[in-house]
Design a protein around this motif. Structure first.
Motif, mmCIF file in Angstrom:
data_model
loop_
_atom_site.group_PDB
_atom_site.id
_atom_site.type_symbol
_atom_site.label_atom_id
_atom_site.label_comp_id
_atom_site.label_asym_id
_atom_site.label_seq_id
_atom_site.Cartn_x
_atom_site.Cartn_y
_atom_site.Cartn_z
ATOM 1 N N PHE A 61 -2.776 1.613 9.937
ATOM 2 C CA PHE A 61 -2.921 2.782 9.080
ATOM 3 C C PHE A 61 -3.810 2.429 7.894
ATOM 4 N N THR A 62 -4.713 3.329 7.543
ATOM 5 C CA THR A 62 -5.472 3.202 6.301
ATOM 6 C C THR A 62 -5.217 4.399 5.390
ATOM 7 N N ASP A 63 -4.350 5.295 5.815
ATOM 8 C CA ASP A 63 -3.991 6.484 5.051
ATOM 9 C C ASP A 63 -2.506 6.396 4.718
ATOM 10 N N HIS A 88 6.701 -5.679 -1.883
ATOM 11 C CA HIS A 88 5.918 -6.590 -2.717
ATOM 12 C C HIS A 88 4.454 -6.178 -2.705
ATOM 13 N N SER A 89 3.885 -5.974 -3.884
ATOM 14 C CA SER A 89 2.480 -5.585 -4.045
ATOM 15 C C SER A 89 2.232 -4.300 -3.251
ATOM 16 N N MET A 90 1.406 -4.322 -2.207
ATOM 17 C CA MET A 90 1.221 -3.116 -1.404
ATOM 18 C C MET A 90 2.554 -2.556 -0.928
ATOM 19 N N GLY A 91 3.480 -3.433 -0.589
ATOM 20 C CA GLY A 91 4.789 -2.999 -0.121
ATOM 21 C C GLY A 91 5.548 -2.184 -1.143
ATOM 22 N N LEU A 172 -7.689 -0.496 1.835
ATOM 23 C CA LEU A 172 -8.035 0.920 1.953
ATOM 24 C C LEU A 172 -6.788 1.789 1.822
ATOM 25 N N LEU A 173 -5.695 1.323 2.399
ATOM 26 C CA LEU A 173 -4.422 2.041 2.283
ATOM 27 C C LEU A 173 -4.025 2.185 0.817
#
Length: 263
Positions: A61-63, A88-91, A172-173
């Protein structure tokens, strides 16, 4: 069973569930060992996103809204018991967006969000998350400077080459997160900030308090951006202290009295 979990929840009525979302480029394996460290009263459920580790063949996924919708559909049954979420971070961004999505739909919310190494959503994102680092060697240099690339990866160019597309899609996500609902949630937020993090400062993490109508706190932990790996023992000691509060709530109130959708 869902593709997002290596195993389904046991359904043990005496245990709080803790779902764990990874940082950019990471997979469920980064949470290996947490179950042993956190004990038997909490059930650690690492979430495996598509396009990495055992799901490498699946498209990533990038969206972010599309990912959140898929997570809610796939994990809905698993999220219908009292739980907390660590990201964590992106998470952290994924965990927050999923809670917002479920809040809007009137679904069960986590008892609390536990968010590490991510600045509050209204603050400008750091340049590395903009997806504008065109040169692979520069991206590697920046990630290595943050502690995001173990030496074993730096020593294996073939492994590194396989990882970089995952990182780029994850960035990008993160870049597309501007449309996430920022309404304060009616649950506590516990945030964790690395004292030596060169990407996200402690004050930036502390501003997550704006996104909860309940009491929130920021815990400063030793280490940099990837303190969950650099200082795992010290961090898990602090995380365990937080999680134990919600384990106690489940024990005292019973499974049917906690975690219901909030009006």
């Amino acid at each position: 069973m869902t593709r997002y979990l290596r195993r389904g929840g046991t359904g043990d009525a005496d245990r709080l569930r803790m779902f764990c979302f990874p940082f950019a480029g990471g997979g469920a394996s980064i949470y290996a060992g947490w179950q042993r460290r956190l004990g038997t009263r909490v059930e650690v459920l690492p979430v495996q996103l598509p396009g990495r580790e055992g799901r490498m063949a699946e498209p990533r996924f990038t969206d972010l809204p599309a990912l959140v919708e898929d997570l809610d559909r796939e994990l809905g049954d698993e999220l219908d018991r009292p739980h907390v979420v660590y990201g964590h971070s992106m998470g952290a961004l994924i965990a927050f967006a999923l809670a917002q999505y479920r809040q809007a739909r009137g679904e069960r919310l986590p008892l609390a969000l536990l968010l590490g190494a991510h600045r509050a959503p209204h603050l400008p994102a750091p340049p590395i998350t903009h997806g504008h680092v065109a040169d692979d060697s520069e991206l590697v240099r920046r990630l290595a400077s943050l502690g995001g690339l173990p030496q074993v990866l730096l020593d294996r160019p073939d492994w590194l080459a396989a990882l970089l597309p995952v990182v780029r899609d994850d960035l990008l996500l993160c870049e597309g997160a501007g449309g996430v609902d920022r309404t304060p949630l009616p649950i506590p937020l516990h945030t964790f900030a690395g004292a030596d993090d060169r990407l996200v400062t402690v004050p930036e993490v502390r501003e997550w308090s704006l996104y909860s109508t309940r009491d929130s706190e920021t815990v400063e932990v030793p280490g940099g951006h990837f303190f969950i790996r650099e200082q795992e023992t010290a961090f898990l000691d602090r995380l365990s202290d937080v999680v134990s509060r919600y384990v106690d709530i489940v024990d005292l109130m019973g499974m049917d009295l906690v975690g219901a959708p909030v009006d």
